[in-house]
Design a protein around this motif. Sequence first.
Motif, PDB file in Angstrom:
ATOM      1  N   ASP A 151     -23.496   0.763   1.369  1.00  0.00           N
ATOM      2  CA  ASP A 151     -23.735   2.184   1.135  1.00  0.00           C
ATOM      3  C   ASP A 151     -22.611   2.822   0.321  1.00  0.00           C
ATOM      4  N   GLY A 152     -21.640   2.015  -0.078  1.00  0.00           N
ATOM      5  CA  GLY A 152     -20.633   2.485  -1.027  1.00  0.00           C
ATOM      6  C   GLY A 152     -20.005   3.800  -0.639  1.00  0.00           C
ATOM      7  N   ARG A 153     -19.549   3.888   0.597  1.00  0.00           N
ATOM      8  CA  ARG A 153     -19.105   5.189   1.037  1.00  0.00           C
ATOM      9  C   ARG A 153     -17.568   5.241   1.063  1.00  0.00           C
TER      10      ARG A 153
ATOM     11  N   LYS B 273     -12.911  -2.505   3.677  1.00  0.00           N
ATOM     12  CA  LYS B 273     -11.909  -2.932   4.633  1.00  0.00           C
ATOM     13  C   LYS B 273     -12.358  -4.122   5.474  1.00  0.00           C
TER      14      LYS B 273
ATOM     15  N   LYS C 151       0.827  -1.203   0.000  1.00  0.00           N
ATOM     16  CA  LYS C 151       0.000   0.000   0.000  1.00  0.00           C
ATOM     17  C   LYS C 151       0.855   1.244   0.000  1.00  0.00           C
TER      18      LYS C 151
ATOM     19  N   ASN D 255     -13.164   3.134   2.708  1.00  0.00           N
ATOM     20  CA  ASN D 255     -13.189   2.315   3.901  1.00  0.00           C
ATOM     21  C   ASN D 255     -14.110   1.122   3.761  1.00  0.00           C
TER      22      ASN D 255
ATOM     23  N   HIS E  80      -9.249  10.211   5.668  1.00  0.00           N
ATOM     24  CA  HIS E  80     -10.161  10.168   6.791  1.00  0.00           C
ATOM     25  C   HIS E  80     -10.356   8.742   7.237  1.00  0.00           C
ATOM     26  N   GLY E  81     -10.369   8.539   8.541  1.00  0.00           N
ATOM     27  CA  GLY E  81     -10.685   7.222   9.058  1.00  0.00           C
ATOM     28  C   GLY E  81     -12.183   7.074   9.204  1.00  0.00           C
TER      29      GLY E  81
END
Lengths: 421, 500
Positions: free
Chosen positions: A97-99, A105, A60, A102, A66-67
């Motif tokens: 919700d495909g946000r 993960k 990576k 994150n 943003h966490g």
Amino acid sequence: MLQVIDRRLNGRHKSAVNRQRFIHRYKQQIRKAVADAITDRSITDTSSGEKISIPTRDIKEPSFRHGRGGSTETVHPGNKEYTAGDTIKRPPSGGGDGRGPNASKDGEGEDDFVFQLSREEFMDLFFEDLELPNLAKTQITRTVEHDSVRAGHTRDGIPASIDIVRSLTGAMARRIALQTPLKRELRSVEEELEALSECDEPDQNRIVVLQDQVQHFKTRIKAIPYVDEFDLRFHNRVLRPRPKTQAVMFCLMDVSGSMDEQRKDIAKRFFILLYYFLNRSYEHIQVVFIRHHTTATEVDEEEFFQSRETGGTVVSSALELMNKIIAQRYPLSDWNIYAAQASDGDNWPQDSGRCRELLVEQILPKLQYYAYVQIAVERQQQLWQEYDAIRAEHPHFAMQTIIERAQIYPVFRELMQKREA
Amino acid sequence: MSSQVISPGSDWTFEIIECYEREIARIAANYNLDTYPNQLEIISAEQMIDAYSMVGLPVGYTHWSYGKQFLATEQRYRRGQIGLAYEIVINSNPCISYLMEENTSTMQALVIAHAAFGHNSFFKGNYLFRTWTNADAIVDYLVFARDYIAECERRHGELEVELLLDSCHALMNYGVDTCRQPYLRSDEEERAKQLAQEQYIEEQYNDLWRTLPVEPNLDRREDNVRFPSEPQENILYFIEKHAPHMDPWKREIVRIVRKMAQYFHPQRQTKVMNEGWATFWHYTLMNTLYDEGFLSDGSMFEFLQSHTSVIFQPGFDDPRYSGINPYALGFAMMSDIRRICESPTEEDRRWFPDIAGSDWLKTMDFAMRNFKDESFIAQYLSPKLMRDFKLFSILDDDTKDHLAVNAIHDEAGYSLIRQELAEQYNVASQQPDIKIVDANRRGDRSLTLAHSRRARRRLDDTADEVLKHVAFLWGFDVRLDEIDEGGKIAVTRETKICAA
């Protein structure tokens, strides 16, 4: 104003450097994947690359992100039933919700980064740090010699290499092609002249004209050269490198009752490794398979790996056969000879001494390298002891034990380790 | 009409491509599209993968991450998980568009209309591109960057350069000026400035100064001056200019990465607009081409099939959903502007009094030139479009048990949805707000960054990794304060440099 450029002829491998850099950077991980791969690799598969997968987290590239958590507002399309003020049960984390980044993960687990190594890359990693034992002879013969071989025809060359038949065939074809229309015209003029001369009152002027024409065509036909420069065809010769670096690899295997499928499988893999390995250094490799129990026979590959006999074991029979085959078919001046022997260590007790004699006196002087792998736990067998004595005196004789598959590669590496000169 | 059809079959030839370009150029000129000259390059699929992994650039410096990108793309392409985009276009003058040899002649026409006229005119017209990128010089600069970095690898070793690039790449998103107007300096001025800066820094750094007796007055005066005087958003720029003792060649490489980031930044800010504009124009141009009889019916169907799949927008509950498709939203908004101009409804007149009934070409041209995604959506997203897309807004607050529907596509919700969608495309608010607040010049030379949290959103843990990269570049200790909404420091992350 418009420019259309055909770039297809440009290099296709613009990214090759970057690809190489990537492989270099993650060599540790990739090497591990390669080692894993050989354990499971199909035996007949000697020509393909390998699919390598390394954990995504290792490669990576970090950045400020943003966490999870906090308060976010997002707009989505396709509302069917909601109105303002509705509440929705929070979907399991990472759910649909495909946000953003994150989401995957925890939801599905990170995928491994998978890619394909080419055969060459695979082999290079596979054999890294290994050097073909006793390369001396190879080094000497490396200076490539060339054979001059025929390769069709060319339009230019030296007179000595003119292909007469082909040149004249071409010339004849050209003469026919060029003369035919002229001859046709000449004939018609001559016919007219003849008709005219048979006439009662020949038109003298016309006759003169026609005679001129006859003369004209004859001159032109004559002017066509018998052989022109571009009729000439020369033998073409090209230099082809003569393979001097050829090797023969003897695979000796015990197929007596005590060698079960699993042991044979290990032996098989070991032979394959050796074959790969030689394959990198020699243009031509022949493989001779000798299996033995109490007697030895030369067999083809399939039979070698599949048949199974019962009964005792006499190792020297295989060594004798090998010695005979070398004498008959592989003169030392032309061949580099390698041998690998796999056995479970069983031998008829009186035979082991004979083996040692044979090896030391007859066989080893002719060989580049002799590798013995014992596929068994226990070491203290007579054959091992005898061989151990050989090892002390002959640096190109190597031996190791293998117990399970995963050991093949390390043992192979050890056997083929770079030697100090 | 058949006599006019440019390509009756599906195979393309160079003549066909040139003919399409000529006709499309003529039509585009009628629509007042202003473009850079076009350079169309035919490439193979493998070369397309190459281009992909070089972020679409024709020339690039060497770095393992591009190799990773290449391997990933190649693998996915081979497995058939992705088709290759049929075009890549480069913001350069002349504008370079790649056409894949596998494309049919219709697809080539589509790509020409989309890239060589749509994107091309956007690059030339949009204010962000005009302000921040230099289309004339980009290819030359790429060549310079590649050669310079290759030279550095020769002189200082591949590993050294690779580590430096790793660190720069980690900060790439923070190598961009968003507010300052660029002052266009000539190359020479630039060099002179850089030299002066280097000298200044060398003079500043003198270990002996530590041993000087302290003059209290002087010291206090200097200490009161905070440096930098204002928080700096462009971290790479600050490092390039102020890192205490960085080798000049490293500064140049930092600068190269920063320039690349700046070059790409407008594309990140105009994803919806740029694709929407290009899609709108390929649609309009291809239709006109068909109306004039240059396209066969078969080609038209092929084009429409491809066009509809490009602008397909699955709903949020569709398994194929992965956020809003910028092609779909952009195309819909561009088409909607035309609709509002040509046949406005009562509602449109209320919401868009300025543009309802105006000349659509002029209005769209104005929109293309003067907006970025955020402001474009805030300005032009119409209620009709929100209804068409059935947009709704979800509030996800981690202190609450449930998600809440904030607003939907109704009279009460239009404004809020518009505002939130606009915010969603605000690059500056989507990435964490991190600035350099202090560089200690008199003491330990440490660097302090501050992250101003919004809506209680924290940094994820890769921040520690990034901080190591900052420290590697800066050469001294680096601290990152996460500041909550109340202005208090919530978390401090630190990276110490053990030995200079």
